[in-house]
Design a protein around this motif. Structure first.
Motif, PDB file in Angstrom:
ATOM      1  N   VAL A  56       0.856  -1.187   0.000  1.00  0.00           N
ATOM      2  CA  VAL A  56       0.000   0.000   0.000  1.00  0.00           C
ATOM      3  C   VAL A  56       0.893   1.239   0.000  1.00  0.00           C
ATOM      4  CG1 VAL A  56      -1.798   1.278   1.218  1.00  0.00           C
ATOM      5  CG2 VAL A  56      -1.791  -1.230   1.272  1.00  0.00           C
ATOM      6  N   LEU A  86      -5.316   3.880   7.527  1.00  0.00           N
ATOM      7  CA  LEU A  86      -4.086   3.189   7.165  1.00  0.00           C
ATOM      8  C   LEU A  86      -3.383   2.580   8.374  1.00  0.00           C
ATOM      9  CD1 LEU A  86      -2.087   2.447   4.930  1.00  0.00           C
ATOM     10  CD2 LEU A  86      -0.960   4.646   5.296  1.00  0.00           C
ATOM     11  N   MET A 115       0.390  -6.739   5.025  1.00  0.00           N
ATOM     12  CA  MET A 115       0.527  -5.558   4.176  1.00  0.00           C
ATOM     13  C   MET A 115       1.798  -4.804   4.528  1.00  0.00           C
ATOM     14  SD  MET A 115      -2.333  -2.972   5.845  1.00  0.00           S
ATOM     15  CE  MET A 115      -1.778  -1.494   4.994  1.00  0.00           C
ATOM     16  N   VAL A 136       3.690  -0.872   3.904  1.00  0.00           N
ATOM     17  CA  VAL A 136       3.271   0.510   3.664  1.00  0.00           C
ATOM     18  C   VAL A 136       4.455   1.346   3.209  1.00  0.00           C
ATOM     19  CG1 VAL A 136       2.367   2.608   4.732  1.00  0.00           C
ATOM     20  CG2 VAL A 136       1.372   0.395   5.322  1.00  0.00           C
ATOM     21  N   ILE A 171      -3.626   6.878  -3.400  1.00  0.00           N
ATOM     22  CA  ILE A 171      -3.310   5.548  -2.890  1.00  0.00           C
ATOM     23  C   ILE A 171      -2.984   4.614  -4.040  1.00  0.00           C
ATOM     24  CG2 ILE A 171      -4.198   3.589  -1.539  1.00  0.00           C
ATOM     25  CD1 ILE A 171      -6.261   5.755  -0.403  1.00  0.00           C
ATOM     26  N   ILE A 176      -2.066   0.421  -4.792  1.00  0.00           N
ATOM     27  CA  ILE A 176      -2.098  -0.941  -4.265  1.00  0.00           C
ATOM     28  C   ILE A 176      -1.230  -1.798  -5.169  1.00  0.00           C
ATOM     29  CG2 ILE A 176      -3.521  -2.906  -3.594  1.00  0.00           C
ATOM     30  CD1 ILE A 176      -4.116  -0.404  -1.975  1.00  0.00           C
ATOM     31  N   ALA A 178     -10.140   1.513  -1.139  1.00  0.00           N
ATOM     32  CA  ALA A 178      -9.205   1.797  -0.050  1.00  0.00           C
ATOM     33  C   ALA A 178      -9.770   2.847   0.902  1.00  0.00           C
ATOM     34  CB  ALA A 178      -7.869   2.268  -0.616  1.00  0.00           C
ATOM     35  N   LEU A 189     -10.044  -0.027   3.659  1.00  0.00           N
ATOM     36  CA  LEU A 189      -8.736  -0.568   3.294  1.00  0.00           C
ATOM     37  C   LEU A 189      -8.565  -1.969   3.862  1.00  0.00           C
ATOM     38  CD1 LEU A 189      -5.935  -0.045   2.017  1.00  0.00           C
ATOM     39  CD2 LEU A 189      -5.207   0.838   4.245  1.00  0.00           C
ATOM     40  N   VAL A 226      -7.370  -5.061   1.513  1.00  0.00           N
ATOM     41  CA  VAL A 226      -6.120  -5.801   1.722  1.00  0.00           C
ATOM     42  C   VAL A 226      -6.404  -7.279   1.919  1.00  0.00           C
ATOM     43  CG1 VAL A 226      -4.165  -6.122   3.287  1.00  0.00           C
ATOM     44  CG2 VAL A 226      -4.854  -3.815   2.604  1.00  0.00           C
TER      45      VAL A 226
END
Length: 259
Positions: A69, A88, A98, A100, A210, A212, A224, A228, A232
């Motif tokens: 992300v 987030l 995930m 970031v 954003i 992905i 998202a 989100l 995910v």
């Protein structure tokens, strides 16, 4: 200790505590939260050995690449702050599937001057300073995400930086961060943020923007922003963690448009 180990730990402690309140470490715990899982002794002293072991076990069982992300944002953009702090970061705490990437630049403008760069930000000089502080922090500690969350959730993003550092990275002083901010390192790091933002395809039209797994579409943005967590979970190709069986959903929309 890696940030990835600490965050699920703190969430586990919060969930397991009565009435949702965070339980305090034992009286023999002399370490700040960032050090609780740094060794067996500190985990025992702080009464979090079980959570440390469980967090490490969950990470060791992952067989697929995490969902990537990317957040392109501005430090003082209200919509960016809301997404980072309310969507987030909580999702990242709940899901260890995930990764970031934070890129604080957004709708800023970069101008080359005598082999250096100057920056003009949508929300003024203070936003440029906030972008630079957060960029330097990301380059200086693996606890950057909780520090940035701490800053962005504060009423005073920049003024809270020092106290947030003391909580999550007590070995990193504000003086060191400002040396980066005011030096060539900070400028080069921000230049990389500018290049990364300008390379977006399609070009960003607003922030938060954003991506992905490196891809931005209006459909992915919508999903998202709406949940989100659900996105995910749906995109992870490995065995879904137990948390994905839930139905957590958070909804809101707020943007800072590129003028």
């Amino acid at each position: 200790m890696k940030m990835r180990l600490l965050l699920p730990l703190l969430l586990a402690i919060w969930i397991s505590a009565p009435f949702g309140y965070c339980s305090l470490p034992t009286s023999s715990c002399l370490q700040p939260p960032a050090k609780w899982c740094s060794s067996l002794d500190s985990a025992v002293q702080c009464g979090v050995l079980k959570q440390c072991l469980e967090s490490d076990f969950r990470r060791s069982r992952q067989t697929e690449e995490p969902v990537q992300v990317g957040l392109y944002y501005e430090s003082l953009c209200p919509g960016c702050r809301k997404f980072l702090t309310e969507m987030l970061f909580p999702t990242y705490l709940l899901l260890d599937i995930m990764s970031v990437t934070l890129v604080p630049y957004g709708n800023a403008q970069e101008t080359p001057v005598a082999q250096k760069y100057t920056y003009e930000c949508q929300h003024g000089k203070q936003e440029c300073l906030g972008n630079m502080i957060e960029t330097c922090i990301m380059n200086m500690t693996d606890m950057a995400f909780p520090i940035i969350f701490c800053m962005e959730s504060s009423a005073d993003v920049i003024g809270s930086a020092e106290s947030c550092l003391k909580v999550y990275a007590p070995d990193l002083s504000m003086d060191k961060v400002m040396s980066c901010v005011n030096g060539d390192m900070g400028m080069q790091l921000m230049h990389q943020n500018a290049l990364q933002t300008k390379a977006l395809n399609p070009p960003h039209q607003y922030v938060p923007w954003i991506t992905i797994n490196g891809v931005h579409t209006e459909d992915l943005q919508e999903k998202a922003m709406s949940s989100l967590f659900t996105l995910v979970c749906s995109m992870y190709k490995g065995t879904k963690p137990a948390a994905c069986g839930g139905s957590q959903k958070l909804h809101y929309k707020s943007y800072c448009h590129n003028e």
